[in-house]
Design a protein around this motif. Sequence first.
Motif, PDB file in Angstrom:
ATOM      1  N   ALA A 194      40.784  74.899  26.032  1.00  0.00           N
ATOM      2  CA  ALA A 194      40.369  74.045  27.147  1.00  0.00           C
ATOM      3  C   ALA A 194      39.004  73.424  26.889  1.00  0.00           C
ATOM      4  CB  ALA A 194      40.348  74.858  28.438  1.00  0.00           C
ATOM      5  N   ARG A 195      38.080  74.214  26.355  1.00  0.00           N
ATOM      6  CA  ARG A 195      36.740  73.682  26.071  1.00  0.00           C
ATOM      7  C   ARG A 195      36.742  72.778  24.843  1.00  0.00           C
ATOM      8  NH1 ARG A 195      35.181  79.005  27.126  1.00  0.00           N
ATOM      9  NH2 ARG A 195      34.826  79.361  24.914  1.00  0.00           N
ATOM     10  N   ARG A 196      37.479  73.172  23.820  1.00  0.00           N
ATOM     11  CA  ARG A 196      37.469  72.397  22.575  1.00  0.00           C
ATOM     12  C   ARG A 196      38.043  70.998  22.776  1.00  0.00           C
ATOM     13  NH1 ARG A 196      40.815  74.488  17.416  1.00  0.00           N
ATOM     14  NH2 ARG A 196      39.609  76.375  17.889  1.00  0.00           N
ATOM     15  N   PHE A 197      39.099  70.892  23.570  1.00  0.00           N
ATOM     16  CA  PHE A 197      39.790  69.619  23.739  1.00  0.00           C
ATOM     17  C   PHE A 197      39.512  68.949  25.088  1.00  0.00           C
ATOM     18  CE2 PHE A 197      42.250  71.893  20.549  1.00  0.00           C
ATOM     19  CZ  PHE A 197      42.561  70.915  19.626  1.00  0.00           C
ATOM     20  N   ARG A 198      38.680  69.584  25.919  1.00  0.00           N
ATOM     21  CA  ARG A 198      38.344  69.028  27.238  1.00  0.00           C
ATOM     22  C   ARG A 198      39.598  68.732  28.046  1.00  0.00           C
ATOM     23  NH1 ARG A 198      34.067  70.676  28.721  1.00  0.00           N
ATOM     24  NH2 ARG A 198      33.990  69.058  30.318  1.00  0.00           N
ATOM     25  N   MET A 199      40.465  69.749  28.162  1.00  0.00           N
ATOM     26  CA  MET A 199      41.685  69.578  28.939  1.00  0.00           C
ATOM     27  C   MET A 199      42.024  70.884  29.639  1.00  0.00           C
ATOM     28  SD  MET A 199      44.390  69.288  25.786  1.00  0.00           S
ATOM     29  CE  MET A 199      44.588  70.595  24.579  1.00  0.00           C
ATOM     30  N   VAL A 200      42.959  70.794  30.581  1.00  0.00           N
ATOM     31  CA  VAL A 200      43.423  71.971  31.310  1.00  0.00           C
ATOM     32  C   VAL A 200      44.569  72.596  30.526  1.00  0.00           C
ATOM     33  CG1 VAL A 200      44.508  72.796  33.438  1.00  0.00           C
ATOM     34  CG2 VAL A 200      42.699  71.053  33.533  1.00  0.00           C
ATOM     35  N   VAL A 201      44.510  73.909  30.359  1.00  0.00           N
ATOM     36  CA  VAL A 201      45.519  74.642  29.594  1.00  0.00           C
ATOM     37  C   VAL A 201      46.227  75.627  30.514  1.00  0.00           C
ATOM     38  CG1 VAL A 201      45.914  76.259  27.696  1.00  0.00           C
ATOM     39  CG2 VAL A 201      44.174  74.464  27.472  1.00  0.00           C
ATOM     40  N   ALA A 202      47.553  75.549  30.557  1.00  0.00           N
ATOM     41  CA  ALA A 202      48.368  76.562  31.228  1.00  0.00           C
ATOM     42  C   ALA A 202      49.153  77.282  30.141  1.00  0.00           C
ATOM     43  CB  ALA A 202      49.301  75.930  32.251  1.00  0.00           C
ATOM     44  N   LEU A 203      48.645  78.431  29.727  1.00  0.00           N
ATOM     45  CA  LEU A 203      49.254  79.200  28.636  1.00  0.00           C
ATOM     46  C   LEU A 203      50.261  80.176  29.238  1.00  0.00           C
ATOM     47  CD1 LEU A 203      49.527  80.044  25.710  1.00  0.00           C
ATOM     48  CD2 LEU A 203      47.422  81.386  25.949  1.00  0.00           C
ATOM     49  N   TYR A 209      47.919  82.125  32.024  1.00  0.00           N
ATOM     50  CA  TYR A 209      46.504  81.823  32.212  1.00  0.00           C
ATOM     51  C   TYR A 209      46.298  80.317  32.289  1.00  0.00           C
ATOM     52  CZ  TYR A 209      45.340  86.670  31.215  1.00  0.00           C
ATOM     53  OH  TYR A 209      45.236  88.037  31.273  1.00  0.00           O
ATOM     54  N   ILE A 210      45.520  79.882  33.259  1.00  0.00           N
ATOM     55  CA  ILE A 210      45.150  78.476  33.398  1.00  0.00           C
ATOM     56  C   ILE A 210      43.648  78.376  33.183  1.00  0.00           C
ATOM     57  CG2 ILE A 210      45.065  76.464  34.904  1.00  0.00           C
ATOM     58  CD1 ILE A 210      47.474  79.144  35.838  1.00  0.00           C
ATOM     59  N   ALA A 211      43.255  77.564  32.226  1.00  0.00           N
ATOM     60  CA  ALA A 211      41.836  77.407  31.899  1.00  0.00           C
ATOM     61  C   ALA A 211      41.435  75.942  32.035  1.00  0.00           C
ATOM     62  CB  ALA A 211      41.558  77.887  30.480  1.00  0.00           C
ATOM     63  N   ALA A 212      40.268  75.713  32.630  1.00  0.00           N
ATOM     64  CA  ALA A 212      39.717  74.373  32.795  1.00  0.00           C
ATOM     65  C   ALA A 212      38.591  74.152  31.786  1.00  0.00           C
ATOM     66  CB  ALA A 212      39.198  74.191  34.219  1.00  0.00           C
ATOM     67  N   PRO A 213      38.254  72.892  31.504  1.00  0.00           N
ATOM     68  CA  PRO A 213      37.210  72.624  30.502  1.00  0.00           C
ATOM     69  C   PRO A 213      35.843  73.201  30.851  1.00  0.00           C
ATOM     70  CG  PRO A 213      38.482  70.634  30.948  1.00  0.00           C
ATOM     71  CD  PRO A 213      38.905  71.655  31.968  1.00  0.00           C
ATOM     72  N   ASP A 214      35.574  73.416  32.150  1.00  0.00           N
ATOM     73  CA  ASP A 214      34.262  73.950  32.547  1.00  0.00           C
ATOM     74  C   ASP A 214      34.183  75.466  32.434  1.00  0.00           C
ATOM     75  OD1 ASP A 214      35.835  74.794  34.644  1.00  0.00           O
ATOM     76  OD2 ASP A 214      34.752  73.691  36.203  1.00  0.00           O
ATOM     77  N   PRO A 250      43.708  67.966  38.037  1.00  0.00           N
ATOM     78  CA  PRO A 250      44.500  68.601  36.974  1.00  0.00           C
ATOM     79  C   PRO A 250      44.500  70.119  37.043  1.00  0.00           C
ATOM     80  CG  PRO A 250      43.358  66.704  36.090  1.00  0.00           C
ATOM     81  CD  PRO A 250      42.840  66.887  37.490  1.00  0.00           C
ATOM     82  N   ALA A 251      43.341  70.732  37.244  1.00  0.00           N
ATOM     83  CA  ALA A 251      43.302  72.191  37.325  1.00  0.00           C
ATOM     84  C   ALA A 251      44.059  72.688  38.548  1.00  0.00           C
ATOM     85  CB  ALA A 251      41.859  72.689  37.354  1.00  0.00           C
ATOM     86  N   GLN A 252      43.877  72.035  39.675  1.00  0.00           N
ATOM     87  CA  GLN A 252      44.581  72.416  40.903  1.00  0.00           C
ATOM     88  C   GLN A 252      46.085  72.281  40.733  1.00  0.00           C
ATOM     89  OE1 GLN A 252      43.955  69.695  44.147  1.00  0.00           O
ATOM     90  NE2 GLN A 252      44.301  71.256  45.719  1.00  0.00           N
ATOM     91  N   ALA A 253      46.518  71.200  40.090  1.00  0.00           N
ATOM     92  CA  ALA A 253      47.956  70.995  39.863  1.00  0.00           C
ATOM     93  C   ALA A 253      48.532  72.092  38.985  1.00  0.00           C
ATOM     94  CB  ALA A 253      48.194  69.623  39.226  1.00  0.00           C
TER      95      ALA A 253
END
Length: 295
Positions: A194-203, A209-214, A250-253
């Motif tokens: 999430a941090r490397r690519f500046r995107m929201v990840v739902a693994l 796990y859902i991770a946000a860029p922040d 995006p993170a909320q979705a």
Amino acid sequence: MMDATRITPELLRAMPLPQPAGSTDKNARGSVLIVAGSVEVPGAALLAGTAALRAGAGKLQIATCSSIAPHLGLAVPEALVLGLPETSAGGVDPDAAELLCERAKRSDAVLLGPGMMDKEAVAELTTGMVKDLSGPALVLDAEALVCLDTLRDPLCEREGRTIITPHAGEMASLLEIEREAVEADPFAVANEVARRFRMVVALKGATTYIAAPDGECWFYESGNVGLATSGSGDTLAGVVTGLVARGASPAQAAVWGVYLHGQAGNRLARSLGPMGFLARELLAEIPGVMAELAH
């Protein structure tokens, strides 16, 4: 790194989804473009597109291989279905990227990847769209994930407007590591990507796990084994796309989408049994789960 927050009904009620006014028309509820399916797996586009509508999106376009487009048009009468040129392997020709980007400009959210089987063509199509698509939110799933390591700069430029929904195997391929390494610490892996690519990840996994860029992270562990079935991931990706189209961040979705998908499975497990329900049966459960959370 922050600790992960458990996804609960109380958490979701504290971060409510945008609700349309009573006089709202379908355009105000958000427009979705689903780029999905192949000659071998046409049903993925049906599942993802219907899921987006079940999540509350107002308008749906499905772009898929030309030979299956008429059949999808009949199967999903709510959608405008666009037939695209095909590769010899039965996938969407990557030359369609320019046309799709033009279509996407009139959409609030785009989903790319479910059911797309021609790996080389999908990688080229994904590259073309990620580099040229700046407006709508973008959800990437399945084969669309495998080339993201070459797209770090354009993904970072999207500043969190991209969501990916990989399982452990797809994440391992993206990072060029062993699946076991992902499964050993999915929380850390999701945060890193999430941090490397500046995107929201739902693994996705037994615990998702859902991770946000922040650095903010959430987890959902209340699903069931019945969700591990063909088409389930297509359904989740469609739900997330529909939610972001109707105005969720995006993170909320991603957080809401994972919960709705999991609880839909729990409903079916109670009514049908813990295993044997189908991905397409999840679809009709989504509105009811959302309605429960409105109270």
